[in-house]
Design a protein around this motif. Structure first.
Motif, short mmCIF file in Angstrom:
data_model
loop_
_atom_site.label_atom_id
_atom_site.label_comp_id
_atom_site.label_asym_id
_atom_site.label_seq_id
_atom_site.Cartn_x
_atom_site.Cartn_y
_atom_site.Cartn_z
N THR A 102 0.82 -1.22 0.00
CA THR A 102 0.00 0.00 0.00
C THR A 102 0.85 1.27 0.00
OG1 THR A 102 -0.10 0.00 2.43
CG2 THR A 102 -1.84 -1.18 1.25
N ARG A 103 2.19 1.13 -0.06
CA ARG A 103 3.08 2.30 0.02
C ARG A 103 4.02 2.34 -1.18
NH1 ARG A 103 2.07 0.72 5.30
NH2 ARG A 103 1.70 2.45 6.75
N THR A 104 4.45 3.56 -1.52
CA THR A 104 5.47 3.71 -2.55
C THR A 104 6.84 3.38 -1.95
OG1 THR A 104 5.75 6.05 -2.02
CG2 THR A 104 4.14 5.49 -3.73
N HIS A 105 7.82 3.16 -2.83
CA HIS A 105 9.13 2.70 -2.34
C HIS A 105 9.79 3.72 -1.41
CE1 HIS A 105 10.53 5.32 -5.64
NE2 HIS A 105 11.67 5.37 -5.00
N ASP A 106 9.56 5.02 -1.66
CA ASP A 106 10.19 6.02 -0.80
C ASP A 106 9.44 6.27 0.50
OD1 ASP A 106 8.06 7.11 -2.15
OD2 ASP A 106 8.98 9.06 -2.47
N GLU A 107 8.28 5.65 0.66
CA GLU A 107 7.52 5.77 1.90
C GLU A 107 7.84 4.66 2.89
OE1 GLU A 107 3.36 7.87 0.43
OE2 GLU A 107 3.52 5.70 0.41
N VAL A 108 8.34 3.53 2.39
CA VAL A 108 8.50 2.34 3.24
C VAL A 108 9.52 2.59 4.34
CG1 VAL A 108 9.21 -0.07 3.29
CG2 VAL A 108 7.78 0.77 1.42
N ASP A 109 10.69 3.11 3.98
CA ASP A 109 11.75 3.25 4.99
C ASP A 109 11.36 4.21 6.10
OD1 ASP A 109 14.49 2.65 5.84
OD2 ASP A 109 14.89 4.75 5.40
N ARG A 110 10.73 5.34 5.75
CA ARG A 110 10.36 6.29 6.80
C ARG A 110 9.10 5.90 7.54
NH1 ARG A 110 9.56 9.69 2.04
NH2 ARG A 110 7.33 9.97 1.58
N SER A 111 8.45 4.80 7.11
CA SER A 111 7.23 4.32 7.79
C SER A 111 7.49 3.03 8.55
CB SER A 111 6.11 4.10 6.76
OG SER A 111 5.82 5.28 6.05
N ARG A 112 8.74 2.77 8.94
CA ARG A 112 9.08 1.51 9.61
C ARG A 112 8.23 1.27 10.85
NH1 ARG A 112 15.15 -0.24 9.20
NH2 ARG A 112 15.81 0.65 7.22
N ASP A 113 8.14 2.28 11.71
CA ASP A 113 7.40 2.11 12.96
C ASP A 113 5.91 1.87 12.69
OD1 ASP A 113 9.75 2.50 14.31
OD2 ASP A 113 9.38 4.60 14.76
N THR A 114 5.36 2.58 11.73
CA THR A 114 3.94 2.41 11.40
C THR A 114 3.68 1.02 10.84
OG1 THR A 114 3.78 4.77 10.92
CG2 THR A 114 2.02 3.37 10.11
N ILE A 115 4.56 0.56 9.96
CA ILE A 115 4.41 -0.78 9.38
C ILE A 115 4.50 -1.84 10.47
CG2 ILE A 115 5.51 -2.48 7.87
CD1 ILE A 115 6.28 -0.15 6.03
N ALA A 116 5.46 -1.68 11.38
CA ALA A 116 5.61 -2.65 12.48
C ALA A 116 4.35 -2.71 13.33
CB ALA A 116 6.82 -2.29 13.32
N GLN A 117 3.76 -1.55 13.61
CA GLN A 117 2.54 -1.51 14.43
C GLN A 117 1.38 -2.15 13.68
OE1 GLN A 117 2.40 -0.57 17.63
NE2 GLN A 117 0.31 -1.37 17.58
N GLU A 118 1.30 -1.95 12.38
CA GLU A 118 0.24 -2.57 11.59
C GLU A 118 0.35 -4.10 11.63
OE1 GLU A 118 0.32 -1.01 7.66
OE2 GLU A 118 -0.17 1.04 8.26
N ILE A 119 1.58 -4.59 11.50
CA ILE A 119 1.79 -6.04 11.56
C ILE A 119 1.39 -6.59 12.92
CG2 ILE A 119 3.53 -7.87 11.46
CD1 ILE A 119 5.09 -6.08 9.51
N THR A 121 -0.69 -5.36 15.13
CA THR A 121 -2.15 -5.29 15.31
C THR A 121 -2.84 -6.40 14.53
OG1 THR A 121 -2.02 -2.90 15.62
CG2 THR A 121 -4.17 -3.82 15.06
N THR A 122 -2.35 -6.67 13.31
CA THR A 122 -2.98 -7.66 12.45
C THR A 122 -2.77 -9.09 12.96
OG1 THR A 122 -2.69 -6.22 10.53
CG2 THR A 122 -3.10 -8.55 10.10
N VAL A 123 -1.57 -9.37 13.46
CA VAL A 123 -1.19 -10.76 13.76
C VAL A 123 -1.45 -11.14 15.21
CG1 VAL A 123 0.77 -12.38 13.77
CG2 VAL A 123 0.54 -10.68 11.94
N ARG A 124 -1.50 -10.19 16.11
CA ARG A 124 -1.53 -10.52 17.55
C ARG A 124 -2.69 -11.44 17.92
NH1 ARG A 124 -0.97 -5.54 21.37
NH2 ARG A 124 1.24 -6.06 21.32
N ASP A 125 -3.91 -11.14 17.47
CA ASP A 125 -5.07 -11.96 17.85
C ASP A 125 -4.94 -13.38 17.32
OD1 ASP A 125 -6.15 -9.84 19.18
OD2 ASP A 125 -7.52 -9.26 17.57
N ARG A 126 -4.47 -13.51 16.08
CA ARG A 126 -4.29 -14.85 15.51
C ARG A 126 -3.19 -15.62 16.25
NH1 ARG A 126 -5.49 -19.61 14.17
NH2 ARG A 126 -4.37 -20.53 12.39
N ALA A 127 -2.14 -14.89 16.66
CA ALA A 127 -1.07 -15.54 17.42
C ALA A 127 -1.58 -16.06 18.75
CB ALA A 127 0.09 -14.56 17.64
N THR A 128 -2.52 -15.36 19.35
CA THR A 128 -3.09 -15.81 20.62
C THR A 128 -3.76 -17.16 20.48
OG1 THR A 128 -3.43 -13.51 21.31
CG2 THR A 128 -4.69 -15.20 22.47
#
Length: 214
Positions: A102-119, A121-128
């Motif tokens: 969902t991001r352009t190549h120049d957005e990925v590096d500066r969005s590291r923290d946001t991407i990590a939080q999205e992951i 949020t998405t995976v935590r319930d399934r991991a439980t």
């Protein structure tokens, strides 16, 4: 049969193929009809295999993440799936791919923290449901293709050169402004030029004559 569990272990007990209980650390005695699975509940950090992911503008980049997790429910961990860690890795990789797409190549590096939080949020319930407490996700590496890395380096060099040129221009402008102010001051006060001329001409010359012969 005797079973000794270390402080970082839990024992998942089955009897005739049915779950019975979870044993705490210590020494336990169970009959030969019981089967005890030792489960390590210590926190662990590791990196799933990297993957090349296309961004929204079609650039293929390499991204790796670091996971920090621990087994929260030993009984669920043993029973939920044959390979809980593999299942966790797949969930994280899919979530990472979705976030990058969902991001352009120049957005990925500066969005590291946001991407990590999205992951997370998405995976935590399934991991439980796998008996896993997913505690933290961090984007570790974002590697661009060689062509883009060269372009980024050229851009940085160009910016540095532009800053240096700007500073030189500012210095020259300041010097010209000082000269202009001096010219205006001389025009408004002609006597200053005469005073300056006198200061320049005010030079004392000492002529030492050799002593006359006696």
């Amino acid at each position: 049969m005797k079973h000794t569990l270390m402080p970082w272990e839990r024992g998942v007990v089955f009897r005739h193929g049915k779950f019975v209980e979870v044993l705490s650390p210590g020494r336990h005695r169970r009959s030969f009809r019981h089967r005890v699975h030792h489960v390590d509940v210590r926190p662990r950090s590791h990196t799933p295999g990297w993957q090349d992911i296309p961004t929204s503008d079609g650039v293929l980049i390499r991204v790796t993440v670091v996971l920090n997790w621990a087994i929260d429910d030993p009984a669920q961990y043993v029973q939920a799936t044959a390979a809980p860690e593999v299942e966790l890795h797949l969930l994280v990789q899919v979530a990472l791919r979705t976030a990058v797409l969902t991001r352009t190549h120049d957005e990925v590096d500066r969005s590291r923290d946001t991407i990590a939080q999205e992951i997370l949020t998405t995976v935590r319930d399934r991991a439980t449901t796998l008996g896993i407490d997913l505690r933290e996700v961090a984007v570790r590496d974002v590697v661009m293709p060689p062509e883009l890395r060269k372009a980024a380096l050229s851009e940085l060099l160009a910016r540095a050169e532009a800053r240096a040129t700007l500073e030189r221009a500012r210095g020259e402008t300041a010097a010209l402004r000082s000269l202009l102010n001096a010219a205006r001051l001389a025009e408004d006060h002609p006597a200053l030029l005469q005073l300056r001329a006198l200061q320049t001409a005010n030079t004392v010359v000492v002529d030492r004559q050799p002593p006359s012969p006696t």
